[in-house]
Design a protein around this motif. Structure first.
Motif, PDB file in Angstrom:
ATOM      1  N   GLY A 109       0.800  -1.219   0.000  1.00 13.31           N
ATOM      2  CA  GLY A 109       0.000   0.000   0.000  1.00 13.31           C
ATOM      3  C   GLY A 109       0.827   1.260   0.000  1.00 13.31           C
ATOM      4  N   GLY A 110       2.077   1.160  -0.447  1.00 14.74           N
ATOM      5  CA  GLY A 110       2.972   2.303  -0.415  1.00 14.74           C
ATOM      6  C   GLY A 110       2.969   3.117  -1.688  1.00 14.74           C
ATOM      7  N   VAL A 111       3.634   4.258  -1.622  1.00 14.82           N
ATOM      8  CA  VAL A 111       3.748   5.193  -2.744  1.00 14.82           C
ATOM      9  C   VAL A 111       5.200   5.617  -2.866  1.00 14.82           C
ATOM     10  CG1 VAL A 111       3.033   7.426  -3.677  1.00 14.82           C
ATOM     11  CG2 VAL A 111       1.410   6.063  -2.348  1.00 14.82           C
ATOM     12  N   ILE A 112       5.756   5.526  -4.068  1.00 14.85           N
ATOM     13  CA  ILE A 112       7.106   6.028  -4.313  1.00 14.85           C
ATOM     14  C   ILE A 112       7.006   7.505  -4.656  1.00 14.85           C
ATOM     15  CG2 ILE A 112       9.148   5.877  -5.793  1.00 14.85           C
ATOM     16  CD1 ILE A 112       8.533   2.921  -6.170  1.00 14.85           C
ATOM     17  N   ASP A 113       7.677   8.340  -3.871  1.00 13.56           N
ATOM     18  CA  ASP A 113       7.624   9.784  -4.096  1.00 13.56           C
ATOM     19  C   ASP A 113       8.776  10.290  -4.967  1.00 13.56           C
ATOM     20  OD1 ASP A 113       5.287  10.400  -2.707  1.00 13.56           O
ATOM     21  OD2 ASP A 113       6.330  10.426  -0.790  1.00 13.56           O
ATOM     22  N   HIS A 114       9.985   9.751  -4.766  1.00 12.16           N
ATOM     23  CA  HIS A 114      11.131  10.315  -5.477  1.00 12.16           C
ATOM     24  C   HIS A 114      12.270   9.300  -5.509  1.00 12.16           C
ATOM     25  CE1 HIS A 114      13.396  13.633  -7.185  1.00 12.16           C
ATOM     26  NE2 HIS A 114      14.408  13.348  -6.403  1.00 12.16           N
ATOM     27  N   LEU A 115      12.982   9.271  -6.637  1.00 10.39           N
ATOM     28  CA  LEU A 115      14.168   8.439  -6.799  1.00 10.39           C
ATOM     29  C   LEU A 115      15.320   9.328  -7.242  1.00 10.39           C
ATOM     30  CD1 LEU A 115      12.584   5.387  -8.685  1.00 10.39           C
ATOM     31  CD2 LEU A 115      13.060   5.578  -6.233  1.00 10.39           C
ATOM     32  N   ASP A 116      16.445   9.221  -6.552  1.00  9.09           N
ATOM     33  CA  ASP A 116      17.590  10.096  -6.826  1.00  9.09           C
ATOM     34  C   ASP A 116      18.846   9.252  -6.959  1.00  9.09           C
ATOM     35  OD1 ASP A 116      18.982  12.588  -7.072  1.00  9.09           O
ATOM     36  OD2 ASP A 116      19.675  12.318  -5.009  1.00  9.09           O
ATOM     37  N   ILE A 117      19.578   9.444  -8.043  1.00  8.24           N
ATOM     38  CA  ILE A 117      20.759   8.620  -8.327  1.00  8.24           C
ATOM     39  C   ILE A 117      21.956   9.503  -8.634  1.00  8.24           C
ATOM     40  CG2 ILE A 117      21.670   6.753  -9.753  1.00  8.24           C
ATOM     41  CD1 ILE A 117      18.084   7.544 -10.293  1.00  8.24           C
ATOM     42  N   THR A 118      23.111   9.080  -8.167  1.00  5.77           N
ATOM     43  CA  THR A 118      24.374   9.699  -8.557  1.00  5.77           C
ATOM     44  C   THR A 118      25.286   8.617  -9.121  1.00  5.77           C
ATOM     45  OG1 THR A 118      24.215  11.379  -6.821  1.00  5.77           O
ATOM     46  CG2 THR A 118      26.390  11.028  -7.815  1.00  5.77           C
ATOM     47  N   VAL A 119      25.767   8.828 -10.349  1.00  6.11           N
ATOM     48  CA  VAL A 119      26.710   7.909 -10.979  1.00  6.11           C
ATOM     49  C   VAL A 119      28.115   8.432 -10.742  1.00  6.11           C
ATOM     50  CG1 VAL A 119      27.472   6.879 -13.150  1.00  6.11           C
ATOM     51  CG2 VAL A 119      25.042   7.284 -12.748  1.00  6.11           C
ATOM     52  N   LEU A 120      29.019   7.553 -10.296  1.00  8.76           N
ATOM     53  CA  LEU A 120      30.413   7.914 -10.076  1.00  8.76           C
ATOM     54  C   LEU A 120      31.250   7.205 -11.135  1.00  8.76           C
ATOM     55  CD1 LEU A 120      28.935   7.362  -7.087  1.00  8.76           C
ATOM     56  CD2 LEU A 120      31.120   8.306  -6.306  1.00  8.76           C
ATOM     57  N   ALA A 121      31.797   7.979 -12.069  1.00  9.90           N
ATOM     58  CA  ALA A 121      32.556   7.377 -13.160  1.00  9.90           C
ATOM     59  C   ALA A 121      33.364   8.440 -13.888  1.00  9.90           C
ATOM     60  CB  ALA A 121      31.620   6.686 -14.148  1.00  9.90           C
ATOM     61  N   GLU A 122      34.541   8.035 -14.351  1.00 10.22           N
ATOM     62  CA  GLU A 122      35.312   8.898 -15.245  1.00 10.22           C
ATOM     63  C   GLU A 122      34.742   8.803 -16.660  1.00 10.22           C
ATOM     64  OE1 GLU A 122      37.807  10.981 -14.474  1.00 10.22           O
ATOM     65  OE2 GLU A 122      37.641  10.464 -12.343  1.00 10.22           O
ATOM     66  N   ALA A 123      34.232   7.635 -16.997  1.00  9.82           N
ATOM     67  CA  ALA A 123      33.626   7.386 -18.299  1.00  9.82           C
ATOM     68  C   ALA A 123      32.740   6.145 -18.159  1.00  9.82           C
ATOM     69  CB  ALA A 123      34.701   7.173 -19.370  1.00  9.82           C
ATOM     70  N   PRO A 124      31.683   6.030 -18.946  1.00  8.60           N
ATOM     71  CA  PRO A 124      31.260   6.961 -19.993  1.00  8.60           C
ATOM     72  C   PRO A 124      30.516   8.169 -19.430  1.00  8.60           C
ATOM     73  CG  PRO A 124      29.707   5.162 -19.845  1.00  8.60           C
ATOM     74  CD  PRO A 124      30.818   4.845 -18.881  1.00  8.60           C
ATOM     75  N   ARG A 125      30.413   9.210 -20.207  1.00  7.56           N
ATOM     76  CA  ARG A 125      29.642  10.390 -19.831  1.00  7.56           C
ATOM     77  C   ARG A 125      28.154  10.099 -20.056  1.00  7.56           C
ATOM     78  NH1 ARG A 125      33.045  13.586 -16.893  1.00  7.56           N
ATOM     79  NH2 ARG A 125      35.082  13.724 -17.937  1.00  7.56           N
ATOM     80  N   ILE A 126      27.331  10.545 -19.150  1.00  8.74           N
ATOM     81  CA  ILE A 126      25.905  10.210 -19.266  1.00  8.74           C
ATOM     82  C   ILE A 126      25.047  11.380 -19.720  1.00  8.74           C
ATOM     83  CG2 ILE A 126      26.163   8.504 -17.427  1.00  8.74           C
ATOM     84  CD1 ILE A 126      24.381  10.402 -15.712  1.00  8.74           C
ATOM     85  N   GLY A 127      25.653  12.561 -19.901  1.00  6.12           N
ATOM     86  CA  GLY A 127      24.857  13.746 -20.215  1.00  6.12           C
ATOM     87  C   GLY A 127      23.892  13.554 -21.368  1.00  6.12           C
ATOM     88  N   ALA A 128      24.373  12.955 -22.466  1.00  8.12           N
ATOM     89  CA  ALA A 128      23.529  12.778 -23.643  1.00  8.12           C
ATOM     90  C   ALA A 128      22.427  11.745 -23.422  1.00  8.12           C
ATOM     91  CB  ALA A 128      24.391  12.364 -24.835  1.00  8.12           C
ATOM     92  N   HIS A 129      22.562  10.943 -22.375  1.00 13.50           N
ATOM     93  CA  HIS A 129      21.603   9.855 -22.128  1.00 13.50           C
ATOM     94  C   HIS A 129      20.716  10.130 -20.906  1.00 13.50           C
ATOM     95  CE1 HIS A 129      24.091   7.570 -24.949  1.00 13.50           C
ATOM     96  NE2 HIS A 129      25.138   7.991 -24.259  1.00 13.50           N
ATOM     97  N   ARG A 130      20.900  11.282 -20.284  1.00 13.41           N
ATOM     98  CA  ARG A 130      20.224  11.554 -19.014  1.00 13.41           C
ATOM     99  C   ARG A 130      18.705  11.422 -19.122  1.00 13.41           C
ATOM    100  NH1 ARG A 130      22.411  14.432 -15.000  1.00 13.41           N
ATOM    101  NH2 ARG A 130      23.879  15.369 -16.484  1.00 13.41           N
TER     102      ARG A 130
END
Length: 400
Positions: free
Chosen positions: A327-348
């Protein structure tokens, strides 16, 4: 008057739940299933009219439903019309009734037996109707699906990534949908199981927008029991829970990595038992943490060969299902990727959209960021990548 109307299909017999009374008129949490469905749609500010379609002998049942409706919701209801022998006939009857009263620009078609429809899902349905003119809500399929022949032999195993379990409300421009129904009726075609399929037959391009795992359809007696518990608990206080997750994978030979359910080209892959998606693994653990329900290794142990190479959206979908079951509700999901590569900007945005689709939440409730470690540690030395996640959800107080 709003440009959007809703047709609620309630003409079925609903006999599989047992008990003699059709399922849409059985009470859950003190009110009929249909009452809750009508109330949810009528409460939405974007819906101007709600057209119920009922069985010819259900007038007394329907009157009881109306007696439990809030007056503001009841004011949006058109007089109920009688349905036909099939769901398709009943939808057409509802559409014809709406046209007689003044055709809306858009229409949502919803099953009476889905009382868990909420404002966010209706928002997405209306937006999809405006954008695509024909759209259905879908949730990712987590089980492997087999196509079989008449002898129950497997003919094909379609890839799960391309499959969606379709729900309602389905959303359309009104005029093309009514035209499709009329054409199908004129040709004696009555085997379409949903309006999306009929729209496809009519030549409309049908889009899929994120559904909601909580938007369950009541089919069996057990579904009624679960709905009764859920709606009885709806009056309980919902408490906020926060969970965190972390995952790391080393690089190995390869040409891509999976991040947030999106395949990203890279000069290396990752060493993993499943597809090595650190984002979805961290998110899964974050949700399980908020539920105090173990971790990903407990539910999907790497020692089990069935998870070798598995798509990680299955893990996230399972965690989301566990939230819904309580009976729950998901309000928010927050992620941080730690990497030198690959870059995720174009895939965000693709990652946000994929996570939102699996979790059944708006894309606005998904955040993803990326950072490096300033050349420090295994991430800084480009030996691997990691992700950390936080999940905020609410659970009924008694489920703590």
């Amino acid at each position: 008057m709003s440009e959007t109307a809703a047709v609620v299909v309630a003409a079925g017999r609903g006999i599989r739940v047992g008990g003699g009374t059709p399922k849409q008129y059985r009470r859950v949490g003190g009110k009929a299933v249909l009452t809750r469905t009508l109330a949810a749609l009528a409460a939405h500010p974007g819906i101007g009219r709600v057209q119920a379609v009922i069985a010819p002998d259900a007038a007394a049942f329907y009157a009881d439903c109306l007696a439990d409706l809030d007056p503001a919701a009841a004011a949006k209801l058109q007089p109920a019309v009688e349905g036909g022998a099939t769901r398709q006939d009943s939808v057409r009857a509802g559409l014809e009734a709406l046209e007689r009263a003044g055709a809306p620009a858009l229409v949502l078609v919803h099953d009476a037996a889905r009382p868990f429809v909420d404002e966010a899902l209706i928002d997405r349905a209306i937006a999809a109707a405006r954008a695509h003119r024909a759209a259905v809500p879908g949730v990712p399929v987590t089980d492997t699906i087999k196509l079989v022949d008449g002898a129950e032999r497997v003919r094909e195993t379609p890839p799960r990534e391309a499959l969606r379990a379709v729900q309602t409300p389905q959303a359309f421009a009104f005029a093309p949908l009514l035209d499709a129904h009329r054409r199908a009726a004129a040709q004696g075609l009555a085997a379409f199981t949903d309006d999306g399929a009929l729209a496809e037959w009519a030549g409309l391009r049908v889009a899929v927008f994120p559904g909601d795992p909580r938007n369950r359809k009541i089919t069996q007696a057990a579904d009624l029991d679960e709905a009764d518990r859920a709606f009885s608990g709806a009056r309980m206080t919902l408490v906020t829970r926060l969970g965190t997750g972390f995952d790391v994978h080393a690089f190995t030979e390869g040409d891509h990595v999976w991040l947030g359910g999106v395949r990203i080209p890279a000069d290396r892959g990752v060493l993993a038992h499943s597809d090595g998606d650190v984002v979805l693994h961290a998110l899964t653990d974050a949700i399980l943490g908020a539920l105090a329900d173990g971790d990903i290794g407990v539910h999907f142990p790497p020692s089990d060969p069935q998870w070798r190479g598995a798509s990680s959206d299955r893990f996230l979908a399972d965690a989301v299902r566990r939230v819904a079951e309580r009976g729950g509700v998901i309000d928010h999901l927050d992620i941080t990727v730690l990497a030198e590569a690959p870059r995720i900007g174009a895939h965000r945005e693709a990652i946000r959209a994929r996570i939102a689709a699996v979790a059944g939440i708006p894309i606005s409730a998904v955040s993803i960021k990326a950072t490096t470690t300033e050349k420090l540690g295994f991430v800084g030395r480009a030996e691997g990548l990691a992700a950390q996640a936080a999940a905020t959800l609410r659970l009924p107080e008694e489920a703590r």
